[in-house]
Design an enzyme around this catalytic site. Sequence first.
Site, PDB file in Angstrom:
ATOM      1  N   ALA A 266       0.768  -1.082   0.022  1.00 29.39           N
ATOM      2  CA  ALA A 266      -0.058  -0.087  -0.073  1.00 29.39           C
ATOM      3  C   ALA A 266       0.889   1.338   0.063  1.00 29.39           C
ATOM      4  O   ALA A 266       1.781   1.296   0.571  1.00 29.39           O
ATOM      5  CB  ALA A 266      -0.960   0.151   1.229  1.00 29.39           C
ATOM      6  N   CYS A 267       0.570   2.249  -0.860  1.00 27.27           N
ATOM      7  CA  CYS A 267       1.211   3.478  -0.829  1.00 27.27           C
ATOM      8  C   CYS A 267       0.006   4.826  -0.774  1.00 27.27           C
ATOM      9  O   CYS A 267      -1.270   4.550  -0.838  1.00 27.27           O
ATOM     10  CB  CYS A 267       1.948   3.685  -1.967  1.00 27.27           C
ATOM     11  SG  CYS A 267       0.870   3.922  -3.567  1.00 27.27           S
ATOM     12  N   PRO A 268       0.500   5.834  -0.389  1.00 28.49           N
ATOM     13  CA  PRO A 268      -0.378   6.729   0.085  1.00 28.49           C
ATOM     14  C   PRO A 268      -1.361   7.319  -1.047  1.00 28.49           C
ATOM     15  O   PRO A 268      -2.698   7.236  -0.771  1.00 28.49           O
ATOM     16  CB  PRO A 268       0.496   8.015   0.334  1.00 28.49           C
ATOM     17  CG  PRO A 268       1.682   7.467   0.861  1.00 28.49           C
ATOM     18  CD  PRO A 268       2.100   6.252   0.093  1.00 28.49           C
TER      19      PRO A 268
ATOM     20  N   GLY B 275      -2.051   5.075  -3.740  1.00 30.10           N
ATOM     21  CA  GLY B 275      -2.708   3.845  -4.139  1.00 30.10           C
ATOM     22  C   GLY B 275      -2.515   3.647  -5.841  1.00 30.10           C
ATOM     23  O   GLY B 275      -3.571   3.082  -6.297  1.00 30.10           O
TER      24      GLY B 275
ATOM     25  N   THR C 169       2.172   0.592  -5.261  1.00 33.50           N
ATOM     26  CA  THR C 169       1.047  -0.414  -4.623  1.00 33.50           C
ATOM     27  C   THR C 169       1.434  -1.585  -5.308  1.00 33.50           C
ATOM     28  O   THR C 169       1.593  -2.617  -4.962  1.00 33.50           O
ATOM     29  CB  THR C 169       0.014  -0.089  -4.350  1.00 33.50           C
ATOM     30  OG1 THR C 169      -0.427   0.955  -3.348  1.00 33.50           O
ATOM     31  CG2 THR C 169      -0.833  -1.088  -3.888  1.00 33.50           C
TER      32      THR C 169
END
Length: 473
Positions: free
Chosen positions: A10-12, A14, A18
Amino acid sequence: MVKKILAVTACPTGVAHTYMAAESLLKSAREKQVPLKVETRGAVGVENELTEQEIAEAHAIIIAADTDVLEARFAGKPVVKVPVAQAIRNPAGLIDEALGKEAASPAGYAGQIEQSKAMRSSARTGAYKHLMTGVSAMLPLVVAGGLLIALSFVFGIEAFKEEGTFAAALMNIGSGAAFALMVPILAGFIAFSIAEKPGMAPGLVGGMLASQLGAGFLGGIIAGFLAGYVAKWMKDYIKLPRNFEGLKPILIIPLLATGIVGLLMVYVIGEPVKYMIDGLTDWLQSIGSVNAILLGLILGSMMAFDMGGPMNKAAYTFSVGLLASDVYGPMAAVMAAGMTPPLGLWLATLIAPGKFTKDERDAGKAASVLGLSFITEGAIPFAASDPFRVIPSIMAGSAVTGAMSMMFDATLRTPHGGVFVLAIPNAVSPVGWYALSIVAGTIVTALLLAVVKKPQEAGKAVYPSEPMLQETK
C-alpha cells in the site's frame, strides 16, 4: 513442509507503488518457487484480500506499506515490515527474511501478540504516515472535484456564475461539495490513523472548523493531529468500570475530544493559521518572476528526488492545498515536473539505447504512459538500478520544467490528469507554453542520461521488466 508467505502492499496514493511492489514480490516468489499471495490496498480499494484462514496458515507476513493496512489481524504471526519502495528495490531479500522468521508456537502465541501490538504502536508514531493516511483518503475528492471544476470551464471560464446552468452544477459538485469535504476528510483520517475510530469525530469536526475559519489546508493538518493525539490520550488513560467501558468510544471520547479540539480551533488556532495562510496566498499571488522561477525550481526538484516519496508528496500536498485559495501556479509546476522523470527516461532509451538493457528499454515504453498520466513512480525501476546517475538527471530535468512553468505563469485548476487535462478548455493556461515546459524538462533529462549513463552489457537484466499494474492473484 512448504512455507506460505502473505504480503500486503500500500502507498499513500494507491496508484503506482502499490502495484509495482506487488509485482516485484510475485516475480521474485515465482523465481524462488515460494507460494505467495499479495493483498493490494490501492486507489480502487482492497484487491486479493487475505482471508482469516490464509493468515492462519501463513508462515510469515510481509507488510510493504506507507499507510495503515489493519495490522492487528496479523497478531501472533512473524511480520517483516518495510516501506513500500523497499519491496520494489529488494523483493528477494524480503522473501528470504520472511522465510527465515521463526514460526509462532502455541506456547509463544501470547508473546507474539504483544510483540505485534508493540510493533504496530511504534509504527503509528510516525507523523509522515499519519499525514499520508489523511492525504490518501483526501486525494479522490481532490482529483474528482478538480476535474469536475475543469469540466465546468469547457462552457467558458466564468460560465458557472450563471445559476441553473450545467456549468454551475458541475462547479457546485466539484467546488461546493468535493472541495468542501477535502479538509475535513484530511483531518479526520489523520486522526483516525493516530487513534483509530475514537479520533474520527473530533478530526472531522476540527477539519470542518478549519475550513469555516479560513485556516484551510494547514489548519486541517493541525486539527487532525490535535484530534488524534487528544483522542488517543483519552483512550489510553481514561479508566472506567467494566460496565461503563463501552461508553468511552461512542460517548465520552467523541464528546470531550470534539469539544476540546473545537474550542482550541475557534479560540486559539484558527485565527493565527488563517493569518499565515492569507499571508502565503498574498505572497504567491504577488511574487516576481525571479522568486517564481526559484519556487518552481525547488518544487520541480522535490517532485523528482524520491519519485512519490515524502519529498514528492510534500511538494504535491503543498500545491493541492493552495487550490482552495485560488492559487494555481504551483500546482501547474508540480504536475509538469512530476511527468518529466518517466518521460525523460523513456526518451533516453530511444536516443541512447546502448546505455540501457533490453529490460530497461522495454520498461521505457511503460514509463512513457506513466509519465503522460502524471505517475512519477514510473521512474523508480531505473533509479533503483542506477541511483547516482539517474536521480540527479531527473531532478535537473524536473527543476527546468518547474522553473519554466512558473516563469510562463502557467496555471492548472485540477490536481491530476497528466497530459490529458490539456484537452479540457481553460483547465490549463497557457497550454502551449505549459507543454513546452514539459518537453524542455524531458529533453534535459534524456540528454543528461545519455551522457552520464554507462553502456550496458547486452541481455543483462537489472530490474523487473513490467512495472505496470497487473493482476496479482
